[in-house]
Design an enzyme around this catalytic site. Structure first.
Site, mmCIF file in Angstrom:
data_model
loop_
_atom_site.group_PDB
_atom_site.id
_atom_site.type_symbol
_atom_site.label_atom_id
_atom_site.label_comp_id
_atom_site.label_asym_id
_atom_site.label_seq_id
_atom_site.Cartn_x
_atom_site.Cartn_y
_atom_site.Cartn_z
ATOM 1 N N ASP A 188 -3.346 -5.570 1.706
ATOM 2 C CA ASP A 188 -3.939 -4.671 2.689
ATOM 3 C C ASP A 188 -3.658 -5.378 4.000
ATOM 4 O OD1 ASP A 188 -5.646 -3.637 4.644
ATOM 5 O OD2 ASP A 188 -6.950 -2.812 3.110
ATOM 6 N N HIS A 189 -2.754 -4.832 4.796
ATOM 7 C CA HIS A 189 -2.290 -5.647 5.932
ATOM 8 C C HIS A 189 -3.403 -5.929 6.941
ATOM 9 C CE1 HIS A 189 -1.691 -1.831 8.112
ATOM 10 N NE2 HIS A 189 -1.687 -2.552 9.196
ATOM 11 N N HIS B 281 -8.195 -0.076 4.402
ATOM 12 C CA HIS B 281 -8.482 -0.800 5.645
ATOM 13 C C HIS B 281 -9.959 -0.720 6.069
ATOM 14 C CE1 HIS B 281 -4.247 -0.867 5.579
ATOM 15 N NE2 HIS B 281 -4.004 0.208 6.305
ATOM 16 N N GLU C 146 -6.229 5.493 16.593
ATOM 17 C CA GLU C 146 -4.813 5.371 16.951
ATOM 18 C C GLU C 146 -4.448 6.476 17.943
ATOM 19 O OE1 GLU C 146 -2.141 3.988 13.552
ATOM 20 O OE2 GLU C 146 -3.504 5.381 12.576
ATOM 21 N N LYS D 236 0.856 -1.179 0.000
ATOM 22 C CA LYS D 236 0.000 0.000 0.000
ATOM 23 C C LYS D 236 0.897 1.236 0.000
ATOM 24 C CE LYS D 236 -2.795 2.149 3.459
ATOM 25 N NZ LYS D 236 -1.827 2.945 4.186
HETATM 26 C C1 BG6 Z 1 -1.128 1.976 7.670
HETATM 27 C C2 BG6 Z 1 -1.235 3.476 7.652
HETATM 28 O O1 BG6 Z 1 -1.572 1.430 6.462
HETATM 29 O O2 BG6 Z 1 -1.903 1.460 8.738
HETATM 30 C C3 BG6 Z 1 -0.798 4.059 8.975
HETATM 31 O O3 BG6 Z 1 -0.440 4.000 6.604
HETATM 32 C C4 BG6 Z 1 -1.551 3.422 10.113
HETATM 33 O O4 BG6 Z 1 -0.962 5.470 8.998
HETATM 34 C C5 BG6 Z 1 -1.494 1.909 10.018
HETATM 35 O O5 BG6 Z 1 -0.951 3.854 11.325
HETATM 36 C C6 BG6 Z 1 -2.404 1.261 11.028
HETATM 37 O O6 BG6 Z 1 -2.156 -0.115 11.053
HETATM 38 P P1 BG6 Z 1 -2.308 -0.952 12.385
HETATM 39 O O7 BG6 Z 1 -2.031 -2.352 11.959
HETATM 40 O O8 BG6 Z 1 -1.318 -0.390 13.355
HETATM 41 O O9 BG6 Z 1 -3.716 -0.740 12.834
#
Ligand code: BG6
Length: 500
Positions: A195-196, A258, A234, A166
């Site tokens: 998309d992690h 996401h 966050e 991404k």
């Molecule tokens: C990323 C964003 O794809 O996902 C970041 O670019 C964000 O800004 C992050 O902090 C959030 O991922 P996770 O796994 O920490 O919820």
């Protein structure tokens, strides 16, 4: 044996196919914090064969030995579990490094040579996963150079896959252009767009929760559900990513990918099978059913915010108009969801680090207890907790013991760690393993990425045309601007109170 036709054999716990993983951007954060530790975790779980190798590619000059030392040091810091000697020996014996410029053809001839060498040395059978862990402006160039060097051509015996990180584009048009460009060199089944969030255990469990249990699906619709809320909150700010974030903002950074993936898994129709294409078809279909917003609707249904100290962050303009918070009300125009609002929100520097999907059910239709002490009661709420603790909870009304009829809200809750224990993971294990095993279910297809962008495009257009007047508009450590609460208050609703 392989090619990139989708398979699901990996789900049965067999080790992934023999292969080499070429990591472009091997000295970057993603490689050292997530990918290399994930490779070790996969090996520890018996999911990688001996016929496996890693080639790191990055610009700095380094020998194989120096790269291995660097990886060893990074793993000591970032691997979620201790790395024992045997495991490290296994990885270091099959780790290589090639320095070079990602845009120069010379790098690719050296890579071709390196990969041929690995075939003989490690039995990787010519199977290769090219992992593009680089800034996005390299994606198109790298894939083209790989193609020119013959490194994307599959044979009946060997696969060539490309994992793209991404952000995939920064607008609908740019995502389409990138897809078109990639598809000139590789076929869709060879492309694994990450998309992690889809690698997170509870996100995957949403499918199991909905479709492996008989009791939820019959009530999973507009007759029983009042509204759905998706929160990805966050506590961190933009930290060192100011340059990227100034261009992206919370909307581009989090929503088309996401948050919409979470929405899709919550709202999709049951697929006819667990085959990759059935699942991906249903996810895309529901994203297509999201009602497009007119410019007037954007003004009412989308809220943006910026936290107090954002403009003082490194590499951020003192007059920045970039949003660090976004909330939206989305409607899904289909038989299942007509008129059920999906409220989504995400932001930086909020009051808690917390990701959840909240399903609020309708109240009972008849007020049976009207003549008692029970004046009103809270609706049933099902919460799928995704981060930091994974679990599922359901609130319902119970009678307070005693002669008077009174009710109180109680909670039934299930916590993953209590039942299954904690397995330290990076979140990339499943995604890597699935790609190596040829299962694209958890990766985004071209049409799904483009549909995601088309949902947010009207909001991007209006926000670009009308700069925010009141930025910054929320204090760090709060739940965002007051407009976000008003978005729900106008509908007689409120965000679920998150206390953790
Ligand atoms: C990323 C964003 O794809 O996902 C970041 O670019 C964000 O800004 C992050 O902090 C959030 O991922 P996770 O796994 O920490 O919820």
């Amino acid at each position: 044996m392989s090619t990139s036709k989708s398979k699901t054999s990996g789900r049965r716990g067999e080790p992934g196919d023999p292969c080499a993983v070429a990591i472009f951007g091997a000295s970057g954060d993603l490689a050292k914090r997530k990918l290399l530790p994930a490779i070790l975790n996969l090996r520890r779980s018996g999911l990688l064969r001996d016929e496996f190798a890693v080639i790191g590619l990055a610009t700095s000059e380094m020998t194989n030995e120096a790269f291995r030392e660097r990886v060893a040091g990074d793993l000591r810091i970032f691997a979620p579990q201790d790395v024992d000697t045997d495991l490290w020996k296994w990885l270091s014996e099959r780790t290589y490094y090639i320095p070079g410029n990602f845009r120069s053809p010379d790098l690719y001839s050296r890579l071709a040579e390196g990969l041929r060498d690995l075939e003989t040395r490690h039995g990787t059978l010519g199977n290769v996963v090219h992992y593009l862990a680089t800034p996005p402006d390299f994606f198109g160039d790298i894939v083209e150079r790989l193609g020119e060097a013959g490194l994307t051509a599959e044979t009946p015996e060997s696969f060539r896959r490309v994992i793209i990180e991404k952000p995939f584009g920064n607008s609908y048009d740019s995502a389409r252009e990138l897809n078109a460009r990639l598809l000139k060199t590789v076929a869709e089944p060879q492309i694994y767009r990450i998309d992690h969030y889809l690698g997170k255990e509870t996100v995957q469990n949403l499918l199991v929760f909905r479709f492996a249990n008989g009791i939820f699906e019959p009530i999973w619709n507009r007759r029983y559900i009042d509204n759905v809320q998706i929160t990805v909150a966050e506590t961190v700010g933009v930290e060192q990513r100011g340059r990227y974030y100034e261009q992206a903002g919370a909307l581009r950074d989090m929503v088309p990918n996401h948050l919409l993936q979470l929405l899709a898994l919550t709202a999709m129709e049951p697929p006819s099978s667990f085959e990759a294409e059935s699942v991906r078809d249903e996810k895309t279909k529901v994203l297509r059913a999201i009602q497009p917003m007119s410019a007037e609707e954007v003004l009412v249904r989308a809220v943006r915010g910026q936290y107090g100290a954002y403009r003082a962050e490194p590499r951020v303009s003192p007059e920045s108009q970039t949003e660090t918070f976004v909330a939206m009300k989305l409607l899904v125009d289909n038989w299942r969801w007509a008129d059920v609002p999906f409220y989504i929100r995400t932001g930086k520097r909020l009051a808690a680090q917390h990701t959840e999907i909240t399903i609020t059910f309708r109240r009972p239709p008849h007020r049976l207890f009207a003549d008692t002490e029970v004046a009103d009661f809270a609706p049933n709420v099902l919460v799928l907790h995704l981060q930091p603790d994974e679990g599922i909870s359901l609130t319902f009304e119970a009678k307070v013991p005693g002669p008077v009829v009174k009710t109180g809200g109680v909670e039934m809750s299930f916590n993953y760690a209590d039942h299954f224990g904690r397995t330290p993971r990076t979140g990339y294990e499943t995604l890597l393993y699935d790609c190596i095993s040829g299962d694209p279910t958890l990766f985004q297809r071209a049409d799904s990425v483009e549909t995601g962008w088309s949902v947010v495009e009207p909001v991007l257009d209006v926000w670009r045309a009308l700069p925010a007047r009141a930025f910054p508009n929320y204090a760090a450590g709060t739940w965002g601007p007051k407009d976000s609460d008003e978005l729900l208050a106008r509908d007689g609703r409120a965000w679920r109170r998150i206390t953790s």
